[in-house]
Design a protein around this motif. Sequence first.
Motif, PDB file in Angstrom:
ATOM      1  N   SER A 123       0.843  -1.192   0.000  1.00 54.47           N
ATOM      2  CA  SER A 123       0.000   0.000   0.000  1.00 54.47           C
ATOM      3  C   SER A 123       0.878   1.242   0.000  1.00 54.47           C
ATOM      4  O   SER A 123       2.088   1.168   0.250  1.00 54.47           O
ATOM      5  CB  SER A 123      -0.908   0.007   1.231  1.00 54.47           C
ATOM      6  OG  SER A 123      -0.119   0.142   2.416  1.00 54.47           O
ATOM      7  N   LEU A 124       0.310   2.378  -0.261  1.00 49.71           N
ATOM      8  CA  LEU A 124       1.080   3.623  -0.310  1.00 49.71           C
ATOM      9  C   LEU A 124       1.771   3.884   1.024  1.00 49.71           C
ATOM     10  O   LEU A 124       2.937   4.296   1.065  1.00 49.71           O
ATOM     11  CB  LEU A 124       0.162   4.794  -0.675  1.00 49.71           C
ATOM     12  CG  LEU A 124       0.850   6.160  -0.845  1.00 49.71           C
ATOM     13  CD1 LEU A 124       1.893   6.103  -1.945  1.00 49.71           C
ATOM     14  CD2 LEU A 124      -0.183   7.248  -1.137  1.00 49.71           C
ATOM     15  N   GLU A 125       1.056   3.618   2.136  1.00 51.58           N
ATOM     16  CA  GLU A 125       1.638   3.834   3.459  1.00 51.58           C
ATOM     17  C   GLU A 125       2.811   2.886   3.700  1.00 51.58           C
ATOM     18  O   GLU A 125       3.887   3.314   4.141  1.00 51.58           O
ATOM     19  CB  GLU A 125       0.566   3.620   4.531  1.00 51.58           C
ATOM     20  CG  GLU A 125       1.080   3.806   5.951  1.00 51.58           C
ATOM     21  CD  GLU A 125       0.008   3.520   6.996  1.00 51.58           C
ATOM     22  OE1 GLU A 125       0.336   3.559   8.197  1.00 51.58           O
ATOM     23  OE2 GLU A 125      -1.144   3.265   6.603  1.00 51.58           O
ATOM     24  N   LYS A 126       2.620   1.583   3.405  1.00 48.64           N
ATOM     25  CA  LYS A 126       3.691   0.613   3.593  1.00 48.64           C
ATOM     26  C   LYS A 126       4.846   0.855   2.623  1.00 48.64           C
ATOM     27  O   LYS A 126       6.002   0.590   2.934  1.00 48.64           O
ATOM     28  CB  LYS A 126       3.138  -0.799   3.403  1.00 48.64           C
ATOM     29  CG  LYS A 126       2.140  -1.233   4.473  1.00 48.64           C
ATOM     30  CD  LYS A 126       2.794  -1.300   5.841  1.00 48.64           C
ATOM     31  CE  LYS A 126       1.817  -1.800   6.890  1.00 48.64           C
ATOM     32  NZ  LYS A 126       2.434  -1.817   8.247  1.00 48.64           N
ATOM     33  N   ARG A 127       4.512   1.353   1.454  1.00 50.07           N
ATOM     34  CA  ARG A 127       5.522   1.680   0.451  1.00 50.07           C
ATOM     35  C   ARG A 127       6.481   2.734   0.991  1.00 50.07           C
ATOM     36  O   ARG A 127       7.705   2.628   0.872  1.00 50.07           O
ATOM     37  CB  ARG A 127       4.809   2.205  -0.794  1.00 50.07           C
ATOM     38  CG  ARG A 127       5.482   1.946  -2.109  1.00 50.07           C
ATOM     39  CD  ARG A 127       4.612   2.463  -3.231  1.00 50.07           C
ATOM     40  NE  ARG A 127       3.261   1.890  -3.191  1.00 50.07           N
ATOM     41  CZ  ARG A 127       2.242   2.331  -3.901  1.00 50.07           C
ATOM     42  NH1 ARG A 127       2.404   3.359  -4.715  1.00 50.07           N
ATOM     43  NH2 ARG A 127       1.065   1.748  -3.808  1.00 50.07           N
ATOM     44  N   LYS A 128       5.911   3.761   1.589  1.00 52.26           N
ATOM     45  CA  LYS A 128       6.718   4.854   2.137  1.00 52.26           C
ATOM     46  C   LYS A 128       7.551   4.369   3.310  1.00 52.26           C
ATOM     47  O   LYS A 128       8.741   4.696   3.417  1.00 52.26           O
ATOM     48  CB  LYS A 128       5.809   6.008   2.563  1.00 52.26           C
ATOM     49  CG  LYS A 128       6.555   7.298   2.890  1.00 52.26           C
ATOM     50  CD  LYS A 128       5.587   8.456   3.052  1.00 52.26           C
ATOM     51  CE  LYS A 128       6.337   9.759   3.260  1.00 52.26           C
ATOM     52  NZ  LYS A 128       5.398  10.916   3.364  1.00 52.26           N
ATOM     53  N   GLU A 129       6.952   3.547   4.182  1.00 46.05           N
ATOM     54  CA  GLU A 129       7.688   2.997   5.314  1.00 46.05           C
ATOM     55  C   GLU A 129       8.870   2.160   4.834  1.00 46.05           C
ATOM     56  O   GLU A 129       9.976   2.243   5.386  1.00 46.05           O
ATOM     57  CB  GLU A 129       6.751   2.138   6.177  1.00 46.05           C
ATOM     58  CG  GLU A 129       5.711   2.921   6.958  1.00 46.05           C
ATOM     59  CD  GLU A 129       4.793   2.000   7.741  1.00 46.05           C
ATOM     60  OE1 GLU A 129       5.053   0.766   7.761  1.00 46.05           O
ATOM     61  OE2 GLU A 129       3.814   2.491   8.334  1.00 46.05           O
ATOM     62  N   ALA A 130       8.630   1.337   3.836  1.00 46.53           N
ATOM     63  CA  ALA A 130       9.686   0.468   3.315  1.00 46.53           C
ATOM     64  C   ALA A 130      10.824   1.274   2.702  1.00 46.53           C
ATOM     65  O   ALA A 130      12.006   0.964   2.893  1.00 46.53           O
ATOM     66  CB  ALA A 130       9.100  -0.491   2.280  1.00 46.53           C
TER      67      ALA A 130
END
Length: 310
Positions: free
Chosen positions: A211-218
């Motif tokens: 997801s966009l949120e997990k993408r940024k975290e990663a």
Amino acid sequence: KHLRLHHLLYFSANPSLGADSNPNLEILRFVLPIALSDFNFYEPRFTYINLGKNDMEAMLWPYYIICEDLLLVLSASLDHAMLLAEPSSIKLCHTEMERLLSLSRPLLHRSSSAWESIAYYQEMHKKDIPVHSVLEFQPCVSSFVPSSQYAKLLPSITQAGGNPALIREFFQLSSVPFKCQNEFFSKEGLDEFCRSGKLFGQYGTYLPPLSLEKRKEALIQFTNAYRSQNSLQLLKKKLSFPADLNIEFFRHSSILFMYLKPDFQIHFVSLSESSLHEAFQDFFSSLAEPYNSHSSAETIQILENAIRKL
């Protein structure tokens, strides 16, 4: 009927004596796409000879194809051929070919399961560390996603052999004590991850898009992990290599090609051949030049800009 194709390759023991390019590299250029393909019946093996290309052209029938009950011999130019069907001659050819194959070395290692892939990959790192350089569409998933999160993201752990221990085995590789001097990855790989959240490279290929949120975290985790290592370099020029192919160049002697297949399997082509090692050493040295890749500091800055745009 089950088909098995044995391909005996003759690497030159003295490739520097070649008139033009490295003849061993030319052989690899033609064979590697087939070796990494889905042709599971293809079994390439290699041995060394002291003959060059010109020597092969002076031989009467240097190339041959042996079938169950036929023998096809070909001239060096491939312009002339003879088809033989005499049973005793064919039997003798089979016997001699089996002897030659027993003296050769396998070019390709295929894994039949996820467990076998992990075991082979671990063994490569244990016996031939340190890794000098890596070329990937995207960096390894362990740099992006913690093992606990990876296990949760997998659509079905049973696909990986029915045991979550496979995930632990894979992520233990990141703790193997080696340091890579150069890790090259592509702008296309970074752009694809930012656009879709899809990870490629090793076992990241089997994850659903983040997801966009997990993408940024990663991406933040990845950038912070490499901020002080001074090894990560983003390629400037577009290289035509697929998302499911990784190349690892070991400092001492080996080159490892990894092709990721469905069902958590990996095909490996492992080479320990001095002239090919020298050729790839030159290749990776050229990738590190400023006209081919960004510096580590520039790469971190590009990653930070990508994070801000998400």
